[in-house]
Design a protein around this motif. Structure first.
Motif, PDB file in Angstrom:
ATOM      1  N   TRP A  73     -49.672 -31.072 123.407  1.00 15.12           N
ATOM      2  CA  TRP A  73     -48.926 -32.208 122.866  1.00 15.12           C
ATOM      3  C   TRP A  73     -49.494 -33.496 123.450  1.00 15.12           C
ATOM      4  CZ3 TRP A  73     -44.133 -34.459 125.409  1.00 15.12           C
ATOM      5  CH2 TRP A  73     -43.498 -35.389 124.571  1.00 15.12           C
ATOM      6  N   TYR A  74     -49.730 -34.490 122.614  1.00 19.61           N
ATOM      7  CA  TYR A  74     -50.443 -35.696 123.057  1.00 19.61           C
ATOM      8  C   TYR A  74     -49.829 -36.331 124.295  1.00 19.61           C
ATOM      9  CZ  TYR A  74     -52.226 -40.416 123.286  1.00 19.61           C
ATOM     10  OH  TYR A  74     -52.777 -41.582 123.740  1.00 19.61           O
ATOM     11  N   ARG A  98     -53.797 -44.147 122.046  1.00 24.70           N
ATOM     12  CA  ARG A  98     -53.945 -43.547 120.723  1.00 24.70           C
ATOM     13  C   ARG A  98     -53.953 -44.608 119.629  1.00 24.70           C
ATOM     14  NH1 ARG A  98     -53.131 -37.701 119.365  1.00 24.70           N
ATOM     15  NH2 ARG A  98     -55.190 -38.008 120.312  1.00 24.70           N
ATOM     16  N   GLU A 102     -58.545 -45.031 120.890  1.00 20.10           N
ATOM     17  CA  GLU A 102     -58.779 -43.764 120.202  1.00 20.10           C
ATOM     18  C   GLU A 102     -58.901 -43.977 118.691  1.00 20.10           C
ATOM     19  OE1 GLU A 102     -56.253 -40.491 121.171  1.00 20.10           O
ATOM     20  OE2 GLU A 102     -56.334 -40.894 123.321  1.00 20.10           O
ATOM     21  N   CYS A 108     -59.380 -39.986 117.296  1.00 19.29           N
ATOM     22  CA  CYS A 108     -58.221 -39.289 116.737  1.00 19.29           C
ATOM     23  C   CYS A 108     -58.255 -39.421 115.219  1.00 19.29           C
ATOM     24  CB  CYS A 108     -56.908 -39.844 117.301  1.00 19.29           C
ATOM     25  SG  CYS A 108     -56.474 -41.505 116.736  1.00 19.29           S
ATOM     26  N   THR A 109     -57.548 -38.534 114.544  1.00 20.80           N
ATOM     27  CA  THR A 109     -57.496 -38.565 113.087  1.00 20.80           C
ATOM     28  C   THR A 109     -56.368 -39.473 112.619  1.00 20.80           C
ATOM     29  OG1 THR A 109     -55.957 -36.709 112.907  1.00 20.80           O
ATOM     30  CG2 THR A 109     -58.313 -36.176 113.052  1.00 20.80           C
ATOM     31  N   SER A 111     -53.989 -38.506 110.809  1.00 18.20           N
ATOM     32  CA  SER A 111     -52.780 -37.694 110.994  1.00 18.20           C
ATOM     33  C   SER A 111     -52.287 -37.772 112.436  1.00 18.20           C
ATOM     34  CB  SER A 111     -53.068 -36.241 110.620  1.00 18.20           C
ATOM     35  OG  SER A 111     -51.955 -35.416 110.869  1.00 18.20           O
ATOM     36  N   ASP A 112     -53.220 -37.707 113.403  1.00 18.15           N
ATOM     37  CA  ASP A 112     -52.859 -37.846 114.813  1.00 18.15           C
ATOM     38  C   ASP A 112     -52.168 -39.189 115.055  1.00 18.15           C
ATOM     39  OD1 ASP A 112     -54.055 -35.410 115.498  1.00 18.15           O
ATOM     40  OD2 ASP A 112     -55.977 -36.364 115.989  1.00 18.15           O
ATOM     41  N   GLN A 115     -48.649 -39.295 113.581  1.00 14.24           N
ATOM     42  CA  GLN A 115     -47.754 -38.485 114.409  1.00 14.24           C
ATOM     43  C   GLN A 115     -47.366 -39.253 115.669  1.00 14.24           C
ATOM     44  OE1 GLN A 115     -49.129 -34.908 116.717  1.00 14.24           O
ATOM     45  NE2 GLN A 115     -47.821 -33.824 115.242  1.00 14.24           N
ATOM     46  N   PHE A 116     -48.335 -39.968 116.242  1.00 15.94           N
ATOM     47  CA  PHE A 116     -48.040 -40.793 117.410  1.00 15.94           C
ATOM     48  C   PHE A 116     -46.983 -41.842 117.084  1.00 15.94           C
ATOM     49  CE2 PHE A 116     -48.756 -44.905 119.430  1.00 15.94           C
ATOM     50  CZ  PHE A 116     -48.536 -44.594 120.758  1.00 15.94           C
TER      51      PHE A 116
END
Length: 250
Positions: A73-74, A98, A102, A108-109, A111-112, A115-116
């Motif tokens: 988990w980030y 993030r 990032e 990071c994508t 999607s990442d 989500q963040f």
């Protein structure tokens, strides 16, 4: 800045008062320090912590995530560093990496990133509800000032440790970092954990006013209120209009 040393000393005495109160009352404080590369985060952190008890004060500056970190988990790598009772913790960069480096550097994508953004406000709300006092600062400088500071680091043999490959790309990706900053501030500012923006072209002004703001917003006994009024031309709570009125460097 006139009387910088005297003002800083007076504010550091107030920080000691705050720290004494924190220990006596089993409080927990988390300060998140974000900003442009070379914006002066290290300098202000040094002045905040200089005279505080090292047993109850921690500065957390995490390095590159490990393979294991990349498969958890980030937020997990940050959780062990959160303040316990009687602790004052400063994150020198934080989970907001993030939304900044990032994102800009492609670590990071999309999607990442989404989500963040979905998780960070609920996480901070839970931390606050658990009793952690959170202050979030973003130090902002102009492109010209950043160029001068990065060049000075390259020339100074004692500052080479501050230069990373990513720092050397900061000017090239200036506009991308500006866009990432704007979205991060807009989407993660809220009343329970607001962003406080610091105009940091003048290092001394930035240090003094950030410390004043921090002290003015956290209760402790014996506070010298007359000393703690920050200059709102230097530091103020984020507002969407800052993205267009010139308060933030474009």
């Amino acid at each position: 800045m006139e009387n910088y040393k005297q003002t800083l000393r007076a504010l550091q005495i107030e920080l000691v008062k705050l720290h004494r109160h924190l220990i006596a009352c089993d409080d927990r404080i988390l300060v998140i320090m974000e900003g442009r590369d070379a914006a002066g985060k290290d300098g202000v952190i040094k002045r905040i912590t200089q005279h505080l008890s090292p047993r109850e004060t921690r500065v957390v500056a995490l390095g590159k995530p490990s393979e294991r970190d990349l498969n958890t988990w980030y937020f997990q790598r940050y959780v062990p560093h959160l303040p316990a009772s009687q602790e004052f913790v400063i994150f020198n960069r934080s989970w907001y990496n993030r939304a900044g480096v990032e994102r800009v550097m492609g670590f990071c994508t999309d999607s990442d990133l989404e989500q963040f953004f979905a998780m960070v406000e609920p996480l901070e709300s839970m931390l606050i509800e658990s009793g952690i006092k959170i202050r979030k600062y973003y130090l902002d400088i102009s492109k010209e000032e950043q160029h001068e500071r990065l060049a000075a680091r390259e020339r100074d043999a004692l500052s080479h440790w501050k230069i990373s490959p990513i720092d050397r790309e900061a000017q090239h990706y200036w506009d991308d970092y500006s866009a990432a900053r704007n979205e991060m501030l807009s989407r993660t500012h809220n009343q329970s954990a607001p962003w406080i923006v610091v105009r940091a072209n003048d290092k001394k002004e930035a240090r003094i006013n950030l410390i004043k703001d921090l002290l003015s917003e956290i209760y402790y006994e014996g506070k010298n209120e007359a000393l703690l009024e920050p200059d709102r031309d230097i530091i103020r709570e984020f507002r969407p209009e800052m993205l267009k009125n010139g308060f933030l460097a474009s």
